[in-house]
Structures are given as C-alpha cells and as structure tokens.
Design a protein around this motif. Structure first.
Motif, PDB file in Angstrom:
ATOM      1  N   GLN A  88      42.954  38.606  48.629  1.00  0.00           N
ATOM      2  CA  GLN A  88      43.538  37.359  47.894  1.00  0.00           C
ATOM      3  C   GLN A  88      44.255  36.508  48.944  1.00  0.00           C
ATOM      4  O   GLN A  88      44.907  37.108  49.844  1.00  0.00           O
ATOM      5  CB  GLN A  88      44.490  37.905  46.731  1.00  0.00           C
ATOM      6  N   ALA A 132      40.458  31.024  35.582  1.00  0.00           N
ATOM      7  CA  ALA A 132      39.801  31.355  36.714  1.00  0.00           C
ATOM      8  C   ALA A 132      38.283  31.068  36.679  1.00  0.00           C
ATOM      9  O   ALA A 132      37.680  30.953  35.519  1.00  0.00           O
ATOM     10  CB  ALA A 132      40.000  32.767  37.030  1.00  0.00           C
ATOM     11  N   SER A 183      39.105  41.764  34.837  1.00  0.00           N
ATOM     12  CA  SER A 183      39.657  40.528  35.265  1.00  0.00           C
ATOM     13  C   SER A 183      41.265  40.444  35.344  1.00  0.00           C
ATOM     14  O   SER A 183      41.934  39.878  35.949  1.00  0.00           O
ATOM     15  CB  SER A 183      39.583  39.363  34.262  1.00  0.00           C
ATOM     16  N   ARG A 228      34.554  31.814  38.918  1.00  0.00           N
ATOM     17  CA  ARG A 228      33.967  32.663  39.830  1.00  0.00           C
ATOM     18  C   ARG A 228      32.661  32.057  40.340  1.00  0.00           C
ATOM     19  O   ARG A 228      31.895  31.309  39.770  1.00  0.00           O
ATOM     20  CB  ARG A 228      33.425  34.187  39.363  1.00  0.00           C
ATOM     21  N   THR A 268      46.644  30.630  32.447  1.00  0.00           N
ATOM     22  CA  THR A 268      45.671  30.946  33.473  1.00  0.00           C
ATOM     23  C   THR A 268      44.074  30.756  33.254  1.00  0.00           C
ATOM     24  O   THR A 268      43.713  31.188  32.058  1.00  0.00           O
ATOM     25  CB  THR A 268      45.875  32.503  33.855  1.00  0.00           C
ATOM     26  N   SER A 323      47.209  29.247  37.891  1.00  0.00           N
ATOM     27  CA  SER A 323      48.033  29.597  36.548  1.00  0.00           C
ATOM     28  C   SER A 323      49.181  28.734  36.749  1.00  0.00           C
ATOM     29  O   SER A 323      49.846  28.363  37.843  1.00  0.00           O
ATOM     30  CB  SER A 323      48.439  31.370  37.094  1.00  0.00           C
ATOM     31  N   SER A 381      37.242  37.110  28.863  1.00  0.00           N
ATOM     32  CA  SER A 381      36.490  36.852  30.239  1.00  0.00           C
ATOM     33  C   SER A 381      35.104  36.890  30.261  1.00  0.00           C
ATOM     34  O   SER A 381      34.882  38.164  30.382  1.00  0.00           O
ATOM     35  CB  SER A 381      37.268  37.786  31.343  1.00  0.00           C
ATOM     36  N   GLN A 434      46.828  33.323  48.257  1.00  0.00           N
ATOM     37  CA  GLN A 434      47.926  32.743  47.149  1.00  0.00           C
ATOM     38  C   GLN A 434      48.507  31.650  47.686  1.00  0.00           C
ATOM     39  O   GLN A 434      49.502  32.150  48.629  1.00  0.00           O
ATOM     40  CB  GLN A 434      48.439  33.519  46.179  1.00  0.00           C
ATOM     41  N   ASN A 483      42.065  41.341  38.899  1.00  0.00           N
ATOM     42  CA  ASN A 483      41.352  40.071  39.656  1.00  0.00           C
ATOM     43  C   ASN A 483      39.957  40.793  40.526  1.00  0.00           C
ATOM     44  O   ASN A 483      39.590  40.490  41.570  1.00  0.00           O
ATOM     45  CB  ASN A 483      42.277  39.554  40.591  1.00  0.00           C
ATOM     46  N   ASN A 522      41.538  31.014  41.004  1.00  0.00           N
ATOM     47  CA  ASN A 522      42.394  31.227  39.938  1.00  0.00           C
ATOM     48  C   ASN A 522      43.799  30.493  39.988  1.00  0.00           C
ATOM     49  O   ASN A 522      44.208  30.215  40.923  1.00  0.00           O
ATOM     50  CB  ASN A 522      42.754  32.658  39.906  1.00  0.00           C
ATOM     51  N   GLU A 543      36.494  33.713  43.662  1.00  0.00           N
ATOM     52  CA  GLU A 543      36.910  33.413  42.367  1.00  0.00           C
ATOM     53  C   GLU A 543      38.306  32.344  42.478  1.00  0.00           C
ATOM     54  O   GLU A 543      39.381  32.898  43.508  1.00  0.00           O
ATOM     55  CB  GLU A 543      37.486  34.666  41.517  1.00  0.00           C
TER      56      GLU A 543
END
Length: 321
Positions: A75, A316, A220, A318, A314, A29, A284, A77, A223, A27, A25
């Motif tokens: 994750q 996202a 969601s 997938r 935000t 933001s 979502s 980031q 995450n 994402n 995914e």
C-alpha cells in the motif's frame, strides 16, 4: 422486463465470476462529522485518505507452497486529518476551545501479510507533519467557503509545526474455524500498536462480520482484492461491527509536538484510556468496493466536553492486468 432486471440484480449481487484479477486498486476514503447529519463542526472534523493497493510481484513470487503465507499486498497512502474544538465560529473565545486546533498531513508505505490460517498482519511506516504545514486551516476554510458555512476562527492558536515518523502494526487473528464462513459469520480479534513522535498508542478489540464475504486474502476489508492470477472472485456484501479499547501514551494533535516548543498554542492534557466502535455496511463486486461506516469514540483530550462521532464513506476501483 422487471423480472429480468430482478434476476440480473440477484446474479450481480450473489454470483461468482472467474477471470483475471486486477493488480491495482485506487481507494478514496472521506470521514467527516457532518456525515452524521448533526450540522456541527468539531473535534475530528474531517479526514481524507487516498490509497493505492497493489500486488507486489517479487514478494509474492517468493512465497513457497510450504510457506505459512498465502499472499502479500502493498500500500501507498496519502492522508490529511483535521481536529478542532467543539466550536469554531467567529464568537468562539479561548475559554471555549476545549480541544487544540491541529492538522496532520502524511504519506505512508505499508505491507500486509496474509496467512493460510486466515490471520492478517499489516505493517506500515508514515512520515508527516502537524501544524501549519499540514494545510488543515486552508482545507477547512475552503470547505466552509464552498458549502457557504461560517468562516472558522481560532487557527492562530493551532499546534506548531513538527515532522513526525510513526511505525504501526495491526494484527487480525481469526477466532472461528474456516467452515464458519459458509454460515456467513466471521470473528477476528484485533490488536494494534503505533510508535512515533506524533502518535504512540496501543489498542485491542474484535471484528465481527455477518453476510457474504470471502476468505481474508481475497477480502475487501483487508484491501486484498488485488492479484495477478486468474481466480474466482465473489461479490461481497456484509455488515461489520468493530469495538476496541485504546491506551494513548502520546498524541501530538492534543499535546503538541514532542520536540517542539508550543508556546502560544492552546494545548490539552491527554485522556489516556478510551474506547471506540465502528459499525457499517460494505458492498464489493469484482471491480468496485463501496463502504459506509459510523464511528463513536470517547474523548481524546481531557478538556473535551463531549465524546465524538463521525461517518466515513469509501469507494475503491480495481484496474490493470
């Protein structure tokens, strides 16, 4: 035709599909005080975060039937946060700078552990920098030039460079029985601890959701809508409210670097206690997530004249098999 379109929309929003989950995914933001339509730049003025969530094969394969865990999500980031005084116009003088100019640029690695009882534990480590190396000044100048805003002044007084390492843990504890999810209400307690030479703080609060949502290890909000096995995937649509109280022991974007001599920079004493609340909507369907959020937050610096507010957007997507 209109009736068919309405039927399609209802099925799209409320239905459940069965198919291959997507293991990745992406994402993105964005947070900005101008999303509140106040036409004002100040305090926490801009944040941009890009996150890759994924389902790690090795860790999830080690989860046994007898384990308390149901799932693990990883994750990566990268993010940037920009902080300024209330006013950044060319007429701004030093005595009007009620908060330091500061930026924070970082990279982060995290793991989120989902428990069968509905509890969630997220751990992360981040490495970043404050000061000129954060590129906050260049980012704000670019944004103001792009949208034909006043050229910001005062970055020559910004906090100096320092590299920081920060550890963070977040824990959501489900307070209502699982059967309450069928009633479309959800309540978690939230506790968070951050330790490092950029930020050291602790907070506690609540997360309330109302609407259509799935169990935490498929939700969601956490995450968690990534996976590698076929399963039922429901569309989520809910509102959320998350109030929290925080105690700050150290904040380098207000007080300057912990190991750095910040002579020449404008600093501020820290306001240790404060509260914030987040409120918003999240939608979502199986492949996408869209979220809008409003945040109200008490002053971080003792010299700030006002509390702060900002909005967040935000999106996202997938992908993968």
């Amino acid at each position: 035709m209109a009736r068919q379109l309405r039927l399609f929309f209802l099925i799209f929003c409320a239905g459940t599909c069965f198919g291959q989950q997507h293991p990745y995914e992406l994402n993105v933001s964005s947070e900005n005080d101008n999303y509140c339509l106040n036409l004002h730049d100040g305090y926490y003025t801009n944040g941009l975060f890009v996150t890759l969530n994924y389902a790690p094969v090795g860790l999830n394969n080690r989860i046994r039937e007898t384990s308390r865990l149901s799932k693990i999500v990883g994750q990566y980031q990268a993010g940037q946060m920009i902080f300024t005084p209330e006013f950044v116009t060319p007429k701004t003088t030093k005595d009007l700078m009620d908060r330091p100019f500061a930026g924070y640029l970082y990279a982060q690695k995290g793991l989120t552990f989902f428990y069968k009882k509905g509890h969630v534990l997220k751990t992360s480590v981040s490495v970043g920098t404050i000061g000129e190396n954060s590129l906050a000044e260049q980012t704000q100048i670019f944004i103001h030039k792009t949208f034909d805003l006043l050229h910001p002044k005062g970055w020559n007084y910004q906090i100096h460079n320092e590299v920081g390492v920060n550890l963070q843990g977040q824990y959501w504890h489900e307070l209502l029985p699982a059967c309450w999810r069928k009633s479309r209400f959800d309540l978690h307690s939230l506790s968070q601890l951050t330790v490092g030479n950029t930020f050291t703080n602790a907070s506690a609060g609540l997360l309330f959701r109302a609407g259509r949502f799935t169990q935490p290890d498929q939700s969601s909000w956490f995450n968690a809508r990534v996976g590698r096995e076929a399963s039922h995937t429901s569309t989520e649509f809910y509102m959320f409210v998350q109030p929290a109280f925080q105690y700050q022991l150290y904040n380098a974007t207000v007080q300057g670097g912990y190991f750095t001599n910040d002579a020449g920079a404008i600093l501020s004493p820290l306001r240790h206690w404060g509260y914030r609340y987040d409120i918003g909507l999240l939608f979502s369907p199986p492949r996408w997530t869209f979220q809008i959020m409003y945040t109200y937050k008490q002053r971080e610096a003792a010299t700030m004249r006002h509390n702060e507010q900002f909005g967040g957007l935000t999106m996202a997507y997938r992908f993968g098999k």
